[in-house]
Scaffold this active site. Structure first.
Site, PDB file in Angstrom:
ATOM      1  N   ASP A 179       0.831  -1.203   0.000  1.00 36.42           N
ATOM      2  CA  ASP A 179       0.000   0.000   0.000  1.00 36.42           C
ATOM      3  C   ASP A 179       0.865   1.252   0.000  1.00 36.42           C
ATOM      4  OD1 ASP A 179       0.926  -0.099   2.598  1.00 36.42           O
ATOM      5  OD2 ASP A 179      -1.042  -0.222   3.535  1.00 36.42           O
ATOM      6  N   SER A 180       2.178   1.070   0.075  1.00 38.84           N
ATOM      7  CA  SER A 180       3.108   2.183  -0.125  1.00 38.84           C
ATOM      8  C   SER A 180       2.989   2.768  -1.519  1.00 38.84           C
ATOM      9  CB  SER A 180       4.544   1.724   0.126  1.00 38.84           C
ATOM     10  OG  SER A 180       4.849   0.557  -0.616  1.00 38.84           O
TER      11      SER A 180
ATOM     12  N   ASP B  10      -1.022  -6.189  -0.650  1.00 36.41           N
ATOM     13  CA  ASP B  10      -1.427  -5.623   0.636  1.00 36.41           C
ATOM     14  C   ASP B  10      -2.938  -5.449   0.723  1.00 36.41           C
ATOM     15  OD1 ASP B  10       0.540  -5.251   2.522  1.00 36.41           O
ATOM     16  OD2 ASP B  10       1.108  -3.265   1.825  1.00 36.41           O
TER      17      ASP B  10
ATOM     18  N   LYS C 116      -1.153  -9.764   2.334  1.00 38.36           N
ATOM     19  CA  LYS C 116      -0.540  -9.226   3.555  1.00 38.36           C
ATOM     20  C   LYS C 116      -1.496  -8.316   4.306  1.00 38.36           C
ATOM     21  CE  LYS C 116       2.874  -6.034   3.594  1.00 38.36           C
ATOM     22  NZ  LYS C 116       2.407  -5.084   4.639  1.00 38.36           N
TER      23      LYS C 116
ATOM     24  N   GLU D  67       8.935  -4.531  10.701  1.00 40.05           N
ATOM     25  CA  GLU D  67       9.342  -3.196  10.259  1.00 40.05           C
ATOM     26  C   GLU D  67       9.736  -2.321  11.431  1.00 40.05           C
ATOM     27  OE1 GLU D  67       7.828   0.612   7.562  1.00 40.05           O
ATOM     28  OE2 GLU D  67       6.599  -1.202   7.692  1.00 40.05           O
TER      29      GLU D  67
END
Length: 277
Positions: free
Chosen positions: A43-44, A82, A110, A174
């Protein structure tokens, strides 16, 4: 055999897993050719490609669109998609959203947070999952390292074990201390993929635009393998310069008619010409 079985084998063999984000077909094609093990459609994409202010603005339709593009660019690669913000509030909603990503081409789905219920539900329906602990961009708007204090680190370990027991195929860690990431990696069966988590994980992931140096942001966890942004800017400026001086296009960029076709065309065109008002 599950698509992730190879990564469990790699973990047991101590072979690092290379993961990289991809958002479009050309990039996916290059990453596949380079031998990247897993392509993550994160989703980045929102902040790095779509111009959104945060990952929270990314929709399921956005993710479906970009997963499809990556799958077309890398038809034989393992692709993770995502689940975007607020598309997996319940296991039932997570299942519906995951099915949309799988239909678009994702092999693994994810999600963020300690949601063993989501992992278990999807696994029960034959959908492989990737967990995500530590800094969760959809929830933690301030990019700070998580798990520095012992109670927080213990909670990360417990959450990782719960996700592992629920059957996640991979676990992204992360922005957590290297020591915590190493302990989590030792404690669970699923391969761990670190970003800003040090070198003790089973694999690593970076955002492709950070790796290429497209933007100006600098991150401690990142390594810029190229400065593509300045290279692209130079190319754009050269193009504007050449167009302005009429140096582009030149003869080698042009197509021509056969002489007889040109003569016929001009004769007819002149006959159709109108007098100037």
């Amino acid at each position: 055999m599950s698509v992730s079985a190879r990564f469990f084998d790699m973990k047991r063999a101590g072979a690092p897993i290379a993961v990289l984000t991809a958002y479009d077909a050309p990039t996916a094609r290059l990453e596949a050719e380079a031998g990247v093990d897993v392509l993550l459609v994160g989703d980045s994409v929102g902040v790095n490609v779509l111009g959104y202010a945060s990952e929270r603005e990314v929709s399921l339709a956005d993710m479906v669109h970009h997963v499809g593009a990556v799958r077309r660019g890398a038809p034989r690669s393992v692709v993770i998609g995502d689940l975007p913000f607020r598309t997996y509030e319940t296991p039932a909603e997570a299942l519906a959203s995951a099915r949309a990503l799988v239909a678009a081409g994702a092999d693994i789905v994810k999600f963020e947070g300690a949601r063993p219920d989501v992992a278990g539900t999807l696994r029960g329906e034959g959908i492989e999952t990737c967990g995500h602990l530590g800094l969760e961009p959809q929830t933690h708007l301030a990019p700070r390292v998580k798990g520095r204090a012992a109670p927080d680190a213990l909670k990360l370990l417990e959450d990782a074990r719960a996700l592992d027991d629920a059957g996640v195929s991979l676990l992204v860690l992360e922005m957590i201390p290297q020591e915590v990431a190493r302990e989590v990696t030792r404690a669970i069966c699923a391969p761990t993929i670190g970003i800003g988590a040090g070198g003790g994980t089973d694999g690593q992931v970076l955002v492709v635009t950070d790796l290429l140096g497209v933007g100006e942001r600098e991150f401690r966890h990142n390594r810029r393998y190229q400065r593509f942004g300045p290279l692209a800017l130079d190319a754009f400026r050269a193009y504007v310069h050449d167009v302005g001086r009429r140096d582009f296009p030149c003869e080698e960029n042009a197509a021509h008619m056969a002489p007889e076709e040109l003569e016929a065309f001009l004769a007819q065109a002149r006959g159709l010409s109108r007098a100037a008002p």
